[in-house]
Design a protein around this motif. Structure first.
Motif, mmCIF file in Angstrom:
data_model
loop_
_atom_site.group_PDB
_atom_site.id
_atom_site.type_symbol
_atom_site.label_atom_id
_atom_site.label_comp_id
_atom_site.label_asym_id
_atom_site.label_seq_id
_atom_site.Cartn_x
_atom_site.Cartn_y
_atom_site.Cartn_z
ATOM 1 N N LYS A 151 9.453 -15.052 -16.548
ATOM 2 C CA LYS A 151 9.977 -13.690 -16.462
ATOM 3 C C LYS A 151 9.456 -12.781 -17.576
ATOM 4 C CE LYS A 151 12.634 -14.678 -12.963
ATOM 5 N NZ LYS A 151 12.422 -14.166 -11.655
ATOM 6 N N ASP A 152 8.735 -13.336 -18.562
ATOM 7 C CA ASP A 152 8.297 -12.535 -19.708
ATOM 8 C C ASP A 152 6.878 -11.992 -19.580
ATOM 9 O OD1 ASP A 152 10.731 -12.900 -21.027
ATOM 10 O OD2 ASP A 152 10.073 -14.838 -21.820
ATOM 11 N N THR A 153 6.100 -12.518 -18.667
ATOM 12 C CA THR A 153 4.720 -12.064 -18.513
ATOM 13 C C THR A 153 4.695 -10.643 -17.954
ATOM 14 O OG1 THR A 153 3.946 -14.310 -18.146
ATOM 15 C CG2 THR A 153 2.531 -12.540 -17.355
ATOM 16 N N VAL A 154 3.857 -9.806 -18.547
ATOM 17 C CA VAL A 154 3.686 -8.443 -18.043
ATOM 18 C C VAL A 154 2.534 -8.467 -17.044
ATOM 19 C CG1 VAL A 154 3.107 -6.066 -18.631
ATOM 20 C CG2 VAL A 154 4.605 -7.390 -20.130
ATOM 21 N N LEU A 155 2.807 -7.976 -15.843
ATOM 22 C CA LEU A 155 1.834 -7.959 -14.759
ATOM 23 C C LEU A 155 1.303 -6.548 -14.555
ATOM 24 C CD1 LEU A 155 4.002 -10.154 -12.398
ATOM 25 C CD2 LEU A 155 2.051 -10.918 -13.749
ATOM 26 N N SER A 156 0.079 -6.448 -14.071
ATOM 27 C CA SER A 156 -0.552 -5.156 -13.830
ATOM 28 C C SER A 156 -0.982 -5.073 -12.370
ATOM 29 C CB SER A 156 -1.762 -4.982 -14.751
ATOM 30 O OG SER A 156 -2.380 -3.739 -14.522
ATOM 31 N N LEU A 157 -0.480 -4.075 -11.668
ATOM 32 C CA LEU A 157 -0.758 -3.886 -10.246
ATOM 33 C C LEU A 157 -2.083 -3.150 -10.070
ATOM 34 C CD1 LEU A 157 0.276 -4.090 -7.314
ATOM 35 C CD2 LEU A 157 1.432 -1.906 -7.692
ATOM 36 N N LEU A 158 -2.989 -3.736 -9.313
ATOM 37 C CA LEU A 158 -4.284 -3.104 -9.070
ATOM 38 C C LEU A 158 -4.376 -2.450 -7.701
ATOM 39 C CD1 LEU A 158 -6.734 -5.767 -10.562
ATOM 40 C CD2 LEU A 158 -5.830 -3.685 -11.633
ATOM 41 N N ASP A 159 -3.726 -3.065 -6.686
ATOM 42 C CA ASP A 159 -3.904 -2.562 -5.331
ATOM 43 C C ASP A 159 -2.762 -3.042 -4.440
ATOM 44 O OD1 ASP A 159 -5.579 -1.305 -3.236
ATOM 45 O OD2 ASP A 159 -5.756 -3.345 -2.472
ATOM 46 N N ILE A 160 -2.463 -2.248 -3.433
ATOM 47 C CA ILE A 160 -1.514 -2.622 -2.386
ATOM 48 C C ILE A 160 -2.262 -2.464 -1.063
ATOM 49 C CG2 ILE A 160 0.715 -2.177 -1.302
ATOM 50 C CD1 ILE A 160 1.481 -0.620 -3.880
ATOM 51 N N LEU A 192 -2.908 -8.252 -8.291
ATOM 52 C CA LEU A 192 -2.605 -8.086 -9.707
ATOM 53 C C LEU A 192 -3.837 -8.398 -10.549
ATOM 54 C CD1 LEU A 192 0.777 -10.036 -9.609
ATOM 55 C CD2 LEU A 192 0.467 -7.560 -9.436
ATOM 56 N N ALA A 193 -3.900 -7.837 -11.743
ATOM 57 C CA ALA A 193 -4.976 -8.155 -12.674
ATOM 58 C C ALA A 193 -4.906 -9.644 -12.999
ATOM 59 C CB ALA A 193 -4.841 -7.323 -13.936
ATOM 60 N N GLY A 194 -6.050 -10.254 -13.260
ATOM 61 C CA GLY A 194 -6.077 -11.661 -13.620
ATOM 62 C C GLY A 194 -6.004 -12.587 -12.426
ATOM 63 N N ASP A 195 -6.436 -12.143 -11.272
ATOM 64 C CA ASP A 195 -6.496 -12.951 -10.059
ATOM 65 C C ASP A 195 -5.141 -13.329 -9.483
ATOM 66 O OD1 ASP A 195 -9.287 -12.916 -9.999
ATOM 67 O OD2 ASP A 195 -9.410 -14.656 -11.334
ATOM 68 N N GLY A 196 -4.077 -12.636 -9.853
ATOM 69 C CA GLY A 196 -2.766 -12.889 -9.267
ATOM 70 C C GLY A 196 -2.568 -12.050 -8.015
ATOM 71 N N ALA A 197 -1.671 -12.518 -7.158
ATOM 72 C CA ALA A 197 -1.358 -11.765 -5.947
ATOM 73 C C ALA A 197 0.036 -12.143 -5.458
ATOM 74 C CB ALA A 197 -2.387 -12.028 -4.850
#
Length: 159
Positions: A98-107, A123-128
């Motif tokens: 719950k502490d990681t800050v995520l960055s939204l790149l696209d929807i 999400l940045a860093g290959d997350g989705a």
């Protein structure tokens, strides 16, 4: 009046946008690009089938004016709400962290049968985050006043 409205003629107001088709979602996505949020600001309510995130959204719609007037760039807290969510899957995102800050790149929207499909939050860093939905119903609503972006810079994307 015989001329078209210009962006500069618009008044300053909080965003409250709804995407009901893929074309609307492209616009909403561009305004949510580079929003950041801690993992604990994501929630999925199974009963009402609603997924929501409280984002710290970069105000792309204000960036040209900020640059022109040499004033700081701004962010605003916004709620991204997706309705009619049947299933949530993640890739590269630990839902327990719950502490990681995520960055939204696209929807984006991947259509399925009838009006159903999958909304993908990249999400940045290959997350989705993949959201299987019964239909496309996404809202982006500003819920606070704008504040000076902590970095004081516009996000950049290397080419």
């Amino acid at each position: 009046m015989t001329e078209d409205a210009r962006f500069e003629d618009g008044r300053e107001a909080p965003l409250n946008l709804k995407a009901l088709d893929p074309e609307d979602l492209v616009i909403l996505s561009s305004l949510a690009q580079d929003a950041v949020f801690p993992g604990f600001e994501m929630t999925w309510q199974r009963g009402p089938r609603r997924f929501a995130i409280l984002l710290n959204r970069f105000r792309w719609e204000d960036a040209p004016a900020a640059e022109r007037r040499k004033r700081p760039f701004e962010r605003v807290q916004s709620v991204l709400m997706i309705e009619d969510v049947l299933k949530v899957v993640t890739q590269g995102v630990d839902p327990k962290d719950k502490d990681t800050v995520l960055s939204l790149l696209d929807i984006s929207f991947e259509p399925g049968e009838d009006a159903a499909g999958r909304i993908v939050l990249t999400l940045a860093g290959d997350g989705a985050i993949g959201l299987d939905v019964e239909c496309l119903d996404v809202t982006l609503k500003d819920v606070t006043r704008p504040y000076v972006a902590p970095s004081k810079h516009a996000p950049e994307h290397p080419e």
